[in-house]
Write a protein that holds these residues in place. Structure first.
Motif, PDB file in Angstrom:
ATOM      1  N   UNK A   1       1.040  -0.865  -0.113  1.00 16.28           N
ATOM      2  CA  UNK A   1      -0.272  -0.258   0.004  1.00 16.28           C
ATOM      3  C   UNK A   1       0.328   1.262   0.509  1.00 16.28           C
ATOM      4  N   UNK A   2       0.075   1.885  -0.841  1.00 19.93           N
ATOM      5  CA  UNK A   2       0.855   3.370  -1.319  1.00 19.93           C
ATOM      6  C   UNK A   2       1.145   4.268   0.671  1.00 19.93           C
ATOM      7  N   UNK A   3       1.416   5.044   0.959  1.00 23.90           N
ATOM      8  CA  UNK A   3       1.397   6.051   2.471  1.00 23.90           C
ATOM      9  C   UNK A   3       0.273   6.769   2.446  1.00 23.90           C
ATOM     10  N   UNK A   4      -0.499   6.694   0.938  1.00 19.44           N
ATOM     11  CA  UNK A   4      -2.420   7.530   1.395  1.00 19.44           C
ATOM     12  C   UNK A   4      -3.027   6.337   1.373  1.00 19.44           C
ATOM     13  N   UNK A   5      -2.687   5.352   0.928  1.00 18.68           N
ATOM     14  CA  UNK A   5      -3.401   4.190   1.396  1.00 18.68           C
ATOM     15  C   UNK A   5      -3.872   3.356   2.759  1.00 18.68           C
ATOM     16  N   UNK A   6      -2.424   3.780   2.732  1.00 23.30           N
ATOM     17  CA  UNK A   6      -2.677   3.278   4.730  1.00 23.30           C
ATOM     18  C   UNK A   6      -2.904   4.335   4.983  1.00 23.30           C
ATOM     19  N   UNK A   7      -3.112   5.606   5.100  1.00 20.82           N
ATOM     20  CA  UNK A   7      -3.218   7.353   5.673  1.00 20.82           C
ATOM     21  C   UNK A   7      -4.777   6.853   5.332  1.00 20.82           C
ATOM     22  N   UNK A   8      -5.893   6.184   4.426  1.00 21.42           N
ATOM     23  CA  UNK A   8      -6.784   6.730   4.843  1.00 21.42           C
ATOM     24  C   UNK A   8      -7.671   4.740   5.108  1.00 21.42           C
ATOM     25  N   UNK A   9      -6.869   3.474   5.266  1.00 20.72           N
ATOM     26  CA  UNK A   9      -7.233   2.528   5.647  1.00 20.72           C
ATOM     27  C   UNK A   9      -7.254   3.482   7.301  1.00 20.72           C
ATOM     28  N   UNK A  10      -6.746   3.687   7.820  1.00 20.88           N
ATOM     29  CA  UNK A  10      -6.703   4.298   9.448  1.00 20.88           C
ATOM     30  C   UNK A  10      -7.081   5.143   9.727  1.00 20.88           C
ATOM     31  N   UNK A  11      -7.498   6.466   8.837  1.00 20.87           N
ATOM     32  CA  UNK A  11      -8.354   6.999   8.942  1.00 20.87           C
ATOM     33  C   UNK A  11      -7.153   9.067   9.385  1.00 20.87           C
ATOM     34  N   UNK A  12      -6.207   8.101   8.919  1.00 14.12           N
ATOM     35  CA  UNK A  12      -5.081   9.529   9.797  1.00 14.12           C
ATOM     36  C   UNK A  12      -4.908  10.400   8.498  1.00 14.12           C
ATOM     37  N   UNK A  13      -4.143  11.197   8.425  1.00 12.21           N
ATOM     38  CA  UNK A  13      -2.686  11.726   7.954  1.00 12.21           C
ATOM     39  C   UNK A  13      -2.143  11.392   7.450  1.00 12.21           C
ATOM     40  N   UNK A  14      -1.569  11.349   6.295  1.00 14.01           N
ATOM     41  CA  UNK A  14      -0.062  11.034   5.758  1.00 14.01           C
ATOM     42  C   UNK A  14       1.027  11.460   6.580  1.00 14.01           C
ATOM     43  N   UNK A  15       0.676  12.568   6.558  1.00 17.37           N
ATOM     44  CA  UNK A  15       1.812  13.657   7.657  1.00 17.37           C
ATOM     45  C   UNK A  15       1.919  12.632   8.959  1.00 17.37           C
ATOM     46  N   UNK A  16       1.025  12.139   9.160  1.00 17.87           N
ATOM     47  CA  UNK A  16       1.006  11.473  10.314  1.00 17.87           C
ATOM     48  C   UNK A  16       1.746   9.910  10.064  1.00 17.87           C
ATOM     49  N   UNK A  17       1.900   9.139   9.764  1.00 14.28           N
ATOM     50  CA  UNK A  17       2.593   8.324   9.372  1.00 14.28           C
ATOM     51  C   UNK A  17       3.836   8.778   8.578  1.00 14.28           C
ATOM     52  N   UNK A  18       4.428   9.915   7.835  1.00 13.72           N
ATOM     53  CA  UNK A  18       5.651  10.803   8.406  1.00 13.72           C
ATOM     54  C   UNK A  18       6.262  10.743   8.838  1.00 13.72           C
ATOM     55  N   UNK A  19       5.162  11.826   9.898  1.00 10.17           N
ATOM     56  CA  UNK A  19       5.572  11.804  11.699  1.00 10.17           C
ATOM     57  C   UNK A  19       6.534  10.781  12.495  1.00 10.17           C
TER      58      UNK A  19
END
Length: 154
Positions: A5-23
């Motif tokens: 999954x891309x970072x965007x897809x994973x963020x969407x699955x988790x209902x969080x922002x992509x910036x959160x995953x980057x952080x």
């Protein structure tokens, strides 16, 4: 076959922002996430489970440094089970304390709701204020006592 999954897809699955995953990645919470030859994060199903645990710990109020420690201990395998259990038990106790404080807050709000509904119905706050313990709903007696005790201490 492993699904990525891309970072965007994973963020969407988790209902969080992509910036959160980057952080999280920047803070060292995602040592398990693979990267492509171009440096792009490639998330797998198992990473979703990890991220759900991280979000749970974060939601439970665990500091990021402790979450990072938990993740790194987990990566070491069974040798750190006892330490991980200690971290979880410590956070669980903190959540139970928060829940008790929130319950006390809700009890006071419920009491005040009853108090003002009674006052509005009677046309005066004198009625609920001067009610004896026997006249009021039993569940509010300890709340009123708690509020009086706090008032008498100040």
């Amino acid at each position: 076959m492993v699904m990525y999954y891309t970072i965007g897809e994973m963020a969407k699955l988790l209902h969080i922002a992509t910036s959160t995953l980057r952080y999280y990645d920047k803070e060292g919470l995602l040592p398990f996430v693979e990267r492509s030859s171009g440096g792009i994060r490639m998330f797998k199903e198992i990473d979703y489970e990890w991220l759900c645990v991280i979000e749970c710990l974060k939601g439970a109020g665990m500091p990021l440094k402790d979450i990072k420690e938990f993740v790194h201990m987990s990566m070491q395998g069974d040798v750190t089970m006892q330490e991980r259990l200690k971290l979880i038990l410590k956070q669980r106790e903190a959540v139970q304390q928060q829940m008790a404080e929130l319950q006390r807050t809700l009890d006071v709000l419920d009491y005040k709701k009853w108090y003002y509904e009674t006052a509005v119905s009677a046309g005066t706050t004198k009625v609920p204020r001067e009610m004896s313990d026997e006249e009021m709903p039993p569940r509010f007696v300890p709340v009123r006592k708690y509020l009086k005790d706090i008032h008498s201490r100040s």
